[in-house]
Design a protein around this motif. Structure first.
Motif, mmCIF file in Angstrom:
data_model
loop_
_atom_site.group_PDB
_atom_site.id
_atom_site.type_symbol
_atom_site.label_atom_id
_atom_site.label_comp_id
_atom_site.label_asym_id
_atom_site.label_seq_id
_atom_site.Cartn_x
_atom_site.Cartn_y
_atom_site.Cartn_z
ATOM 1 N N THR A 103 13.221 -1.370 1.705
ATOM 2 C CA THR A 103 12.392 -2.079 2.680
ATOM 3 C C THR A 103 11.502 -1.082 3.398
ATOM 4 O O THR A 103 11.993 -0.209 4.115
ATOM 5 N N GLY A 104 10.202 -1.200 3.182
ATOM 6 C CA GLY A 104 9.262 -0.250 3.773
ATOM 7 C C GLY A 104 9.335 -0.241 5.288
ATOM 8 O O GLY A 104 9.383 -1.282 5.929
ATOM 9 N N GLY A 105 9.357 0.969 5.858
ATOM 10 C CA GLY A 105 9.339 1.109 7.303
ATOM 11 C C GLY A 105 10.681 0.932 7.986
ATOM 12 O O GLY A 105 10.740 0.881 9.222
ATOM 13 N N PHE A 106 11.773 0.844 7.223
ATOM 14 C CA PHE A 106 13.080 0.632 7.846
ATOM 15 C C PHE A 106 13.430 1.779 8.796
ATOM 16 O O PHE A 106 13.947 1.550 9.887
ATOM 17 N N GLN A 107 13.134 3.002 8.372
ATOM 18 C CA GLN A 107 13.422 4.153 9.241
ATOM 19 C C GLN A 107 12.588 4.132 10.509
ATOM 20 O O GLN A 107 13.044 4.521 11.582
ATOM 21 N N GLY A 109 19.321 -9.666 4.751
ATOM 22 C CA GLY A 109 20.138 -9.006 3.734
ATOM 23 C C GLY A 109 19.378 -8.134 2.761
ATOM 24 O O GLY A 109 19.936 -7.697 1.750
ATOM 25 N N LYS A 110 18.097 -7.864 3.013
ATOM 26 C CA LYS A 110 17.337 -6.966 2.135
ATOM 27 C C LYS A 110 17.933 -5.562 2.178
ATOM 28 O O LYS A 110 18.442 -5.123 3.211
ATOM 29 N N GLY A 139 0.805 -1.216 0.000
ATOM 30 C CA GLY A 139 0.000 0.000 0.000
ATOM 31 C C GLY A 139 0.836 1.263 0.000
ATOM 32 O O GLY A 139 2.044 1.234 -0.288
ATOM 33 N N GLY A 140 0.196 2.385 0.343
ATOM 34 C CA GLY A 140 0.857 3.685 0.281
ATOM 35 C C GLY A 140 2.109 3.779 1.129
ATOM 36 O O GLY A 140 3.083 4.423 0.751
ATOM 37 N N TRP A 141 2.082 3.174 2.314
ATOM 38 C CA TRP A 141 3.265 3.116 3.177
ATOM 39 C C TRP A 141 3.415 1.673 3.662
ATOM 40 O O TRP A 141 2.771 1.260 4.618
ATOM 41 N N PRO A 142 4.261 0.875 3.002
ATOM 42 C CA PRO A 142 4.420 -0.535 3.386
ATOM 43 C C PRO A 142 5.344 -0.696 4.591
ATOM 44 O O PRO A 142 6.319 -1.452 4.562
ATOM 45 N N GLY A 143 5.061 0.036 5.649
ATOM 46 C CA GLY A 143 5.964 0.088 6.800
ATOM 47 C C GLY A 143 6.118 -1.208 7.550
ATOM 48 O O GLY A 143 7.096 -1.398 8.288
ATOM 49 N N GLY A 144 5.167 -2.127 7.387
ATOM 50 C CA GLY A 144 5.250 -3.390 8.097
ATOM 51 C C GLY A 144 6.421 -4.252 7.686
ATOM 52 O O GLY A 144 6.837 -5.151 8.434
ATOM 53 N N GLN A 145 6.986 -4.008 6.511
ATOM 54 C CA GLN A 145 8.088 -4.831 6.022
ATOM 55 C C GLN A 145 9.275 -4.843 6.988
ATOM 56 O O GLN A 145 9.946 -5.860 7.153
ATOM 57 N N ALA A 146 9.538 -3.724 7.634
ATOM 58 C CA ALA A 146 10.616 -3.662 8.633
ATOM 59 C C ALA A 146 10.070 -3.541 10.052
ATOM 60 O O ALA A 146 10.699 -4.005 10.999
ATOM 61 N N CYS A 147 8.893 -2.920 10.206
ATOM 62 C CA CYS A 147 8.345 -2.698 11.553
ATOM 63 C C CYS A 147 7.873 -3.995 12.204
ATOM 64 O O CYS A 147 8.010 -4.165 13.423
ATOM 65 N N LEU A 148 7.333 -4.923 11.412
ATOM 66 C CA LEU A 148 6.898 -6.206 11.979
ATOM 67 C C LEU A 148 8.081 -7.008 12.524
ATOM 68 O O LEU A 148 8.034 -7.467 13.675
ATOM 69 N N PRO A 149 9.168 -7.185 11.760
ATOM 70 C CA PRO A 149 10.333 -7.891 12.327
ATOM 71 C C PRO A 149 10.887 -7.207 13.570
ATOM 72 O O PRO A 149 11.315 -7.876 14.514
#
Length: 436
Positions: free
Chosen positions: A334-338, A328-329, A52-62
């Motif tokens: 990676t969405g949401g890394f910040q 290693g992504k 979606g518009g902000w795929p922040g879960g890609q890094a926030c979930l881990p």
């Protein structure tokens, strides 16, 4: 004798068999009672936007899962409990989130808190949560509207409101003796609310907004209008993807160089202007030329100090572990890394708050596992504990204001010479403490 011997042997087998049956039955009964005798589970209902518009879960979930793993291993925090995450992909879409929220609320087990991500989803969740006496703790919501305590009485967030640093921005305008500015914004709620607040503050400071431009998806016309009206100092409010579109148009219109100052409000990865983007037709060299000298004001999402906070990790150790978990992504892709440190610290804020409620609840003859959606007393205790949160996290010092929003540092940066940045940090409320 042979017959008697056989009967004795058979009886012995029956006795052994019966013993095994009794032992197996006791083992089964004991295993059923383990959750009562051992750690009791508390469930967190979470929405992580993986797309979606902000795929922040890609890094926030881990990052959240990393925090949960550490919390559950600690013997000094919630020693009688185990936190478990039940999560879905909201796609940063309020419509999808409505369906998922229904599933979270009407499907066992009972959740003790809700953790949504992006602002549009958090608005939906936080408005509904009061009906179920649920605390909402967000890790990635910046909308100023969420600071309304009457509308969102149980909402907290480890991501500050986008308006938090507007007083700092106005002081910078005054320091640089700006008397007239132009604005261009993406027409989303978060930027509209931020700009409304900023306009009021610059007006009180005697600064004029001479040109106002906005766009929904295509900024070409808005950038042309800035050029036509001879805007020189331009405040831009937009997401990273739109920023690339804006500066591609800025390059085409030659709206950059020593005659112009671009002051950006948003959230940007390092080298955001170099990321491949099929939606623009400018080269990396052209983008690099257009963004030279721009200023950004962002919240500090990673603690610059080498300190061990509540989780006993420094911010750099956290990053190393997160990178390992991501396999290693590329962080920039990676969405949401910040924002990952904010998700990590959100779990710690919750764990520490729940731990703080155990004593007061016990004094009232209550326990955390007694929580249900009709129980206002336990919700009130969790609210009080979160409201008085104060600890060192990987994102910096975690503390909430009266509206449940995170107080945080402001990082002010200017891009000089492609990658070299001059920057300094200010802590709200407006105390300059560090130059780098």
């Amino acid at each position: 004798m042979a017959k008697l011997s056989w009967q004795h042997h058979s009886r012995g087998r029956r006795l052994v068999s019966t013993s095994y049956f009794i032992l197996a039955t006791l083992t089964l009964l004991f295993s059923w009672s383990c959750p009562v005798l051992g750690k009791k589970k508390l469930y967190i209902g979470a929405l992580f936007p993986m797309s979606g518009g902000w795929p922040g879960g890609q890094a926030c979930l881990p990052a959240a899962q990393m925090a949960l793993d550490l919390v559950n291993k600690r013997t000094d925090i919630l020693p009688d409990y185990e936190l478990e995450l039940i999560h879905y992909d909201s796609m940063c879409d309020p419509g999808e989130a409505t369906k998922l929220l229904y599933d979270l609320l009407y499907t066992e087990p009972i959740k003790i808190v809700l953790m949504p991500g992006c602002s549009s989803v958090s608005t939906l969740v936080a408005e509904a949560a009061r009906m179920w006496n649920l605390i909402v703790l967000s890790y990635g919501s910046s909308s100023p509207a969420l600071s309304n305590r009457q509308r969102f009485p149980t909402f907290f967030r480890t991501h500050p409101s986008a308006t938090l640093h507007n007083p700092t921005r106005v002081q910078l305008f005054q320091k640089w003796k700006w008397t007239k500015i132009a604005t261009i914004q993406q027409t989303t709620e978060v930027f509209t609310s931020t700009l409304d607040d900023l306009e009021q503050r610059v007006k009180e400071a005697g600064i004029e907004i001479s040109v106002r431009q906005s766009f929904l998806t295509d900024p070409a016309v808005a950038v042309k209008n800035l050029k036509r009206q001879d805007a020189r100092i331009i405040v831009g409010l937009f997401y990273e993807t739109e920023a690339r579109n804006v500066f591609c148009e800025v390059y085409k219109e030659k709206l950059y160089g020593k005659k112009y100052v671009w002051f950006l409000i948003g959230w940007y990865a390092d080298n955001w202007f170099k990321i491949k983007d099929p939606s623009i037709n400018c080269t990396v060299e052209q983008m690099t030329e257009a963004v030279e000298g721009h200023v950004t004001t962002e919240i500090v999402m990673l603690n610059p100090e080498t300190v061990r906070g509540a989780s006993n990790l420094t911010s750099q150790e956290f990053l190393a572990q997160l990178m390992s978990k991501l396999g290693g992504k590329n962080p920039e892709e990676t969405g949401g890394f910040q924002e990952a440190p904010l998700a990590y610290d959100a779990v710690w804020a919750l764990a520490l708050a729940l731990n703080k409620t155990v004593g007061p609840l016990k004094a009232k003859g209550r326990r955390l596992e007694d929580f249900n959606y009709n129980n206002k007393d336990i919700t009130a205790e969790i609210y009080r504990a979160l409201n008085t949160s104060s600890f060192e996290g990987v994102s910096g010092h975690v503390v909430f204001d009266a509206q449940g929003s995170r107080m945080a540092w402001t990082l002010i940066e200017q891009l000089q010479g492609e990658q070299n940045k001059s920057h300094f940090m200010i802590y709200f409320p407006l105390k300059t403490v560090r130059y780098r």
